[in-house]
Design an enzyme around this catalytic site. Structure first.
Site, PDB file in Angstrom:
ATOM      1  N   ARG A   3     -11.172  -0.441   8.749  1.00 34.88           N
ATOM      2  CA  ARG A   3     -10.315  -1.627   8.595  1.00 34.88           C
ATOM      3  C   ARG A   3      -9.251  -1.719   9.689  1.00 34.88           C
ATOM      4  NH1 ARG A   3     -14.125  -1.877   6.283  1.00 34.88           N
ATOM      5  NH2 ARG A   3     -14.522  -2.182   4.069  1.00 34.88           N
ATOM      6  N   SER A  56      -9.262  -7.309  -1.383  1.00 32.31           N
ATOM      7  CA  SER A  56      -8.804  -5.945  -1.603  1.00 32.31           C
ATOM      8  C   SER A  56      -7.365  -5.787  -1.112  1.00 32.31           C
ATOM      9  CB  SER A  56      -9.703  -4.952  -0.874  1.00 32.31           C
ATOM     10  OG  SER A  56     -11.008  -4.962  -1.413  1.00 32.31           O
ATOM     11  N   GLU A  91      -4.092  -3.377   2.824  1.00 33.11           N
ATOM     12  CA  GLU A  91      -5.162  -4.023   3.579  1.00 33.11           C
ATOM     13  C   GLU A  91      -4.817  -5.493   3.808  1.00 33.11           C
ATOM     14  OE1 GLU A  91      -9.917  -4.937   3.044  1.00 33.11           O
ATOM     15  OE2 GLU A  91      -9.170  -2.957   2.500  1.00 33.11           O
TER      16      GLU A  91
END
Length: 300
Positions: free
Chosen positions: A172, A222, A292
């Site tokens: 990520r 998320s 995130e």
């Protein structure tokens, strides 16, 4: 005189002191000084070249992974839209997509072209620009596995191309984060397969997502990255935060790593809940949860 009264001429739209809540899935947040909706790549380049270099600039897509704080955002928010949403199969199992193309649309177009490997994009909210920058992924696959290159524009309106190896991808994360670059489009490469077989795998991903995630809520996907060796949802759940109200915010009873606006949340509610959960999980387990979701703007 304010810089907002001396903006460059554009063919797209310039919106002054524009509310950003409608541009995000959370539906919260204050206004941007300016929102620019460029007509196309040339319009964007001309604008950046003429804009005062001291003015902050940030590009966004559909705001699916974005929390805008209640005090609004300084500078110019660039919302990429129609001029950046084409998809084109290139042959040799390659496909090109503009930065404003929804991830799920790229997955569908790849399936129609018999290109396998991009099915996981059917499970990711958001657009190609964000997916490229954050190495978006789910269900065991990531952008790094399929991207070949991307064209980007810098703050001076200049275009360059970066190969897949040049992104510096990790989980990520990419070296594009914080680099003041706007993704224009990207080329992906998959493998050949029958369209029906690809679509069947996509249907499985879509079904799994619909039954396990609160996709019809005001959410941002998320909330936390998975720490090494852990699942964020499990840490949030075991700390007792699943379905627990915090102002107008809550971690979804359906999936405890999905932060949701239950109706009248402020950005402060949502970020405050996230920070409270991070602190509680760290105290109870010693595990650090990292956001995130991208959080931008001024706190009220």
């Amino acid at each position: 005189m304010s810089w907002k009264t001396q903006l460059p001429a554009v063919r797209g739209k310039l919106l002054i002191d524009e509310a950003l809540a409608p541009f995000t899935w959370f539906r919260v947040g204050g206004p941007a000084d300016v929102v620019f909706l460029p007509a196309d790549e040339q319009d964007l380049s001309d604008f950046l070249k003429a804009l005062d270099p001291a003015v902050p600039v940030l590009a966004i897509g559909v705001g699916s992974n974005l929390l805008v704080r209640d005090g609004g955002v300084e500078g110019v928010i660039i919302r990429l839209g129609k001029g950046f949403n084409t998809v084109e199969a290139l042959g040799d199992n390659r496909i090109k997509a503009g930065s404003a193309v929804p991830d799920v649309i790229l997955a569908r177009k790849a399936a129609e072209a018999g290109i396998a490997g991009l099915e996981f994009y059917a499970g990711i909210p958001g657009t190609i620009g964000g997916a490229v920058i954050m190495n978006a992924g789910c269900y065991g696959s990531e952008t790094v596995n399929v991207i070949k290159s991307a064209r980007v524009m810098n703050r001076q309106g200049e275009v360059s191309e970066i190969s897949g190896e040049g992104f510096g991808y990790t989980y990520r994360h990419s070296d594009l984060m914080g680099a003041d670059l706007i993704v224009l489009d990207a080329i992906y490469e998959g493998t050949a397969d029958a369209p029906d077989a690809i679509k069947a795998r996509m249907a499985e991903i879509t079904s799994r997502r619909e039954t396990t995630q609160p996709i019809r809520e005001k959410t941002g996907g998320s909330t936390f990255k998975n720490p090494p060796g852990h699942s964020s949802w499990k840490l949030v759940d075991e700390a007792g935060w699943r379905g627990k109200p915090f102002g107008g915010a809550m971690f979804s009873p359906l999936h405890s790593n999905f932060l949701i606006n239950t109706g009248e949340a402020t950005a402060a509610d949502l970020e405050g809940l996230g920070e409270a959960v991070r602190a509680d999980v760290l105290e109870k387990t010693g595990v650090q949860l990292d956001w995130e979701i991208k959080r931008i703007g001024r706190k009220d």
